[in-house]
Design a protein around this motif. Structure first.
Motif, mmCIF file in Angstrom:
data_model
loop_
_atom_site.group_PDB
_atom_site.id
_atom_site.type_symbol
_atom_site.label_atom_id
_atom_site.label_comp_id
_atom_site.label_asym_id
_atom_site.label_seq_id
_atom_site.Cartn_x
_atom_site.Cartn_y
_atom_site.Cartn_z
ATOM 1 N N TYR A 217 0.834 -1.203 0.000
ATOM 2 C CA TYR A 217 0.000 0.000 0.000
ATOM 3 C C TYR A 217 0.865 1.248 0.000
ATOM 4 C CZ TYR A 217 -3.466 -3.384 1.527
ATOM 5 O OH TYR A 217 -4.291 -4.490 1.596
ATOM 6 N N ASP A 218 0.344 2.310 -0.588
ATOM 7 C CA ASP A 218 0.917 3.619 -0.313
ATOM 8 C C ASP A 218 0.662 3.899 1.162
ATOM 9 O OD1 ASP A 218 1.457 3.736 -2.987
ATOM 10 O OD2 ASP A 218 0.271 5.544 -3.391
ATOM 11 N N SER A 219 1.692 4.298 1.880
ATOM 12 C CA SER A 219 1.545 4.463 3.323
ATOM 13 C C SER A 219 0.519 5.534 3.657
ATOM 14 C CB SER A 219 2.886 4.804 3.963
ATOM 15 O OG SER A 219 3.423 5.985 3.416
ATOM 16 N N ALA A 220 -0.177 5.324 4.755
ATOM 17 C CA ALA A 220 -1.221 6.237 5.202
ATOM 18 C C ALA A 220 -0.658 7.231 6.210
ATOM 19 C CB ALA A 220 -2.373 5.456 5.824
ATOM 20 N N ALA A 221 -1.196 8.440 6.197
ATOM 21 C CA ALA A 221 -0.754 9.459 7.150
ATOM 22 C C ALA A 221 -1.301 9.174 8.541
ATOM 23 C CB ALA A 221 -1.199 10.836 6.681
ATOM 24 N N ASN A 222 -2.455 8.510 8.607
ATOM 25 C CA ASN A 222 -3.088 8.234 9.897
ATOM 26 C C ASN A 222 -2.660 6.864 10.426
ATOM 27 O OD1 ASN A 222 -4.585 10.666 9.755
ATOM 28 N ND2 ASN A 222 -6.084 9.651 8.428
ATOM 29 N N PRO A 223 -2.778 6.648 11.735
ATOM 30 C CA PRO A 223 -2.419 5.351 12.304
ATOM 31 C C PRO A 223 -3.326 4.234 11.788
ATOM 32 C CG PRO A 223 -2.573 7.036 14.022
ATOM 33 C CD PRO A 223 -3.155 7.628 12.784
ATOM 34 N N LEU A 224 -2.788 3.032 11.745
ATOM 35 C CA LEU A 224 -3.558 1.830 11.479
ATOM 36 C C LEU A 224 -3.965 1.213 12.815
ATOM 37 C CD1 LEU A 224 -1.316 0.171 8.731
ATOM 38 C CD2 LEU A 224 -2.934 2.073 8.522
ATOM 39 N N HIS A 225 -5.040 0.432 12.783
ATOM 40 C CA HIS A 225 -5.508 -0.223 14.000
ATOM 41 C C HIS A 225 -5.737 -1.698 13.725
ATOM 42 C CE1 HIS A 225 -6.417 4.035 14.889
ATOM 43 N NE2 HIS A 225 -6.117 3.684 16.126
ATOM 44 N N LEU A 226 -5.029 -2.529 14.471
ATOM 45 C CA LEU A 226 -5.144 -3.983 14.353
ATOM 46 C C LEU A 226 -5.978 -4.503 15.513
ATOM 47 C CD1 LEU A 226 -4.131 -6.566 12.844
ATOM 48 C CD2 LEU A 226 -2.343 -6.689 14.593
ATOM 49 N N GLN A 227 -7.093 -5.149 15.190
ATOM 50 C CA GLN A 227 -7.985 -5.716 16.194
ATOM 51 C C GLN A 227 -8.003 -7.225 16.017
ATOM 52 O OE1 GLN A 227 -10.065 -4.235 18.723
ATOM 53 N NE2 GLN A 227 -10.244 -6.406 19.290
ATOM 54 N N ASP A 228 -7.668 -7.964 17.082
ATOM 55 C CA ASP A 228 -7.635 -9.423 16.937
ATOM 56 C C ASP A 228 -8.642 -10.128 17.831
ATOM 57 O OD1 ASP A 228 -6.524 -9.288 19.465
ATOM 58 O OD2 ASP A 228 -4.868 -10.648 19.013
ATOM 59 N N GLY A 229 -9.622 -9.385 18.297
ATOM 60 C CA GLY A 229 -10.668 -9.991 19.110
ATOM 61 C C GLY A 229 -10.528 -9.723 20.590
ATOM 62 N N THR A 230 -9.276 -9.579 21.060
ATOM 63 C CA THR A 230 -9.071 -9.347 22.485
ATOM 64 C C THR A 230 -8.400 -8.021 22.782
ATOM 65 O OG1 THR A 230 -6.966 -10.523 22.434
ATOM 66 C CG2 THR A 230 -8.928 -11.823 22.961
ATOM 67 N N SER A 231 -7.706 -7.457 21.799
ATOM 68 C CA SER A 231 -7.034 -6.181 22.036
ATOM 69 C C SER A 231 -6.839 -5.457 20.722
ATOM 70 C CB SER A 231 -5.676 -6.399 22.724
ATOM 71 O OG SER A 231 -4.764 -7.010 21.843
ATOM 72 N N THR A 232 -6.496 -4.171 20.841
ATOM 73 C CA THR A 232 -6.243 -3.347 19.666
ATOM 74 C C THR A 232 -4.835 -2.782 19.745
ATOM 75 O OG1 THR A 232 -8.569 -2.715 19.510
ATOM 76 C CG2 THR A 232 -7.007 -1.345 18.329
ATOM 77 N N LEU A 233 -4.142 -2.829 18.626
ATOM 78 C CA LEU A 233 -2.799 -2.275 18.534
ATOM 79 C C LEU A 233 -2.805 -1.173 17.495
ATOM 80 C CD1 LEU A 233 0.074 -2.925 19.724
ATOM 81 C CD2 LEU A 233 0.513 -4.123 17.567
ATOM 82 N N GLN A 234 -2.266 -0.012 17.874
ATOM 83 C CA GLN A 234 -2.139 1.105 16.937
ATOM 84 C C GLN A 234 -0.758 1.046 16.291
ATOM 85 O OE1 GLN A 234 -3.643 5.256 17.771
ATOM 86 N NE2 GLN A 234 -1.456 5.679 17.881
ATOM 87 N N ILE A 235 -0.714 1.214 14.957
ATOM 88 C CA ILE A 235 0.525 1.086 14.200
ATOM 89 C C ILE A 235 0.742 2.376 13.415
ATOM 90 C CG2 ILE A 235 1.773 -0.279 12.479
ATOM 91 C CD1 ILE A 235 -0.432 -2.498 13.094
ATOM 92 N N GLU A 236 1.889 3.002 13.620
ATOM 93 C CA GLU A 236 2.237 4.229 12.908
ATOM 94 C C GLU A 236 3.607 4.069 12.261
ATOM 95 O OE1 GLU A 236 1.068 7.917 15.434
ATOM 96 O OE2 GLU A 236 1.511 6.304 16.858
ATOM 97 N N GLN A 237 3.842 4.849 11.212
ATOM 98 C CA GLN A 237 5.164 4.880 10.602
ATOM 99 C C GLN A 237 5.456 6.274 10.082
ATOM 100 O OE1 GLN A 237 4.169 1.848 7.521
ATOM 101 N NE2 GLN A 237 4.923 3.350 6.033
ATOM 102 N N SER A 238 6.741 6.578 9.970
ATOM 103 C CA SER A 238 7.144 7.889 9.471
ATOM 104 C C SER A 238 6.853 7.982 7.981
ATOM 105 C CB SER A 238 8.631 8.112 9.729
ATOM 106 O OG SER A 238 9.407 7.155 9.033
ATOM 107 N N PRO A 239 6.578 9.188 7.476
ATOM 108 C CA PRO A 239 6.313 9.357 6.038
ATOM 109 C C PRO A 239 7.523 9.079 5.167
ATOM 110 C CG PRO A 239 6.403 11.485 7.153
ATOM 111 C CD PRO A 239 6.401 10.444 8.225
ATOM 112 N N SER A 240 8.690 8.914 5.762
ATOM 113 C CA SER A 240 9.884 8.596 4.980
ATOM 114 C C SER A 240 9.853 7.179 4.423
ATOM 115 C CB SER A 240 11.146 8.797 5.832
ATOM 116 O OG SER A 240 11.017 8.168 7.089
ATOM 117 N N TRP A 241 8.982 6.327 4.966
ATOM 118 C CA TRP A 241 8.686 5.040 4.353
ATOM 119 C C TRP A 241 7.532 5.251 3.376
ATOM 120 C CZ3 TRP A 241 12.014 1.233 5.352
ATOM 121 C CH2 TRP A 241 12.625 1.128 6.602
#
Length: 287
Positions: A207-231
């Motif tokens: 994917y073209d990287s997103a400016a906003n955080p991603l959110h991974l939900q696996d049923g029991t918890s949520t993880l927020q994933i961010e990366q710098s725009p240099s990627w």
């Protein structure tokens, strides 16, 4: 051995499966374990739960690439070039610096520099530093690449190839890439990403990287994933049952317990002028 103590934060050397490692531990109990081979993050425990997937079928011979955790893919992504798959950095020994603790957080730097082994396969002078920074509920990995050539530009692709632990891939969803340009490498088709990604069978998309955080939900918890725009890219990968069975360093059902969400540079190489520097990071936050 690196050691640092501040407000109870500590770092210590230890062996894991025979490999030399450094472990950071915070007063809250969060820990991160990093192998000197590849500056490879093997484990991140936060709020009492392991947040990274690490295959139990690794060889642990100090030479073969480690499956799981966070491999540093440098200076080549996958097989897009003449170097070994995903470059050489993940198979080489990095040097650990002194751990630095501040309040309830801590970090440690790992360095890989030009040497006879790198020059044998890549005629480039460089210094790469991976900073592993731990705070309560948060892990930040920052890769800094310095071009130490006097005249020539440095060109590279790569990734922080993060294997996230999930309870059940069938119950997992990833949000935040909706509408972003998407290349499905399995079907070799281009399109736009759905708002929510689900995983049934082999999944390999860039994917073209997103400016906003991603959110991974696996049923029991949520993880927020961010990366710098240099990627420039985000890569999402799960081998599915069929491909997983063909991977000697993965258990048969390992696919059901992991999802890779990578900060990456896949298509267009990053260029660093002589004497210049590039910095790219990925941040994982328990939410």
């Amino acid at each position: 051995m690196a050691n640092a103590t501040a407000a109870g934060s500590a770092a210590c050397g230890e062996l894991h499966q025979g490999l030399a490692c450094q472990r950071l531990t915070l007063p809250c109990g969060d820990t991160v374990l990093v192998a000197l081979q590849g500056a490879h993050v093997l484990s991140w425990v936060s709020q009492g739960r392991e947040r990274l997937f690490l295959s139990p079928n690794n060889l642990w011979d100090g030479q073969a690439a480690i499956r799981g955790g966070v491999p540093v893919c440098f200076p080549q992504f996958n097989q897009r070039g003449t170097l070994p798959k995903h470059g050489f950095a993940r198979n080489m020994s990095w040097v650990a610096g002194e751990a630095v603790a501040s309040g309830d957080a801590a970090h440690i730097d790992f360095t890989l520099s030009t040497n006879a082994d790198t020059l044998a396969i890549w005629q480039q002078a460089f210094v790469a530093v991976l900073r592993v920074a731990l705070a309560p509920g948060q892990l930040t990995l920052t890769l800094t690449v310095n071009n130490t050539e006097a005249q020539n530009d440095l060109h590279f692709t790569g990734a922080l190839h993060t294997y996230l632990a999930v309870d059940d891939i069938d119950l997992t969803e990833l949000r935040g890439l909706g509408g972003r340009p998407e290349w499905d490498a399995v079907a070799d088709v281009h399109g736009l990403a759905d708002e929510a990604l689900y995983f049934d069978g082999e999944f390999d998309r860039v994917y073209d990287s997103a400016a906003n955080p991603l959110h991974l939900q696996d049923g029991t918890s949520t993880l927020q994933i961010e990366q710098s725009p240099s990627w420039a890219n985000s890569v999402v990968w799960n081998p599915g049952e069929g491909k997983c069975a063909a991977l000697a360093d993965m258990p048969a059902h390992g696919f059901a317990r992991m999802l890779c969400v990578e900060a990456a540079q896949v298509f267009e190489p990053i260029s660093i002028s002589a004497g210049g520097q590039w910095v790219g990071w990925q941040r994982l936050t328990v939410s």
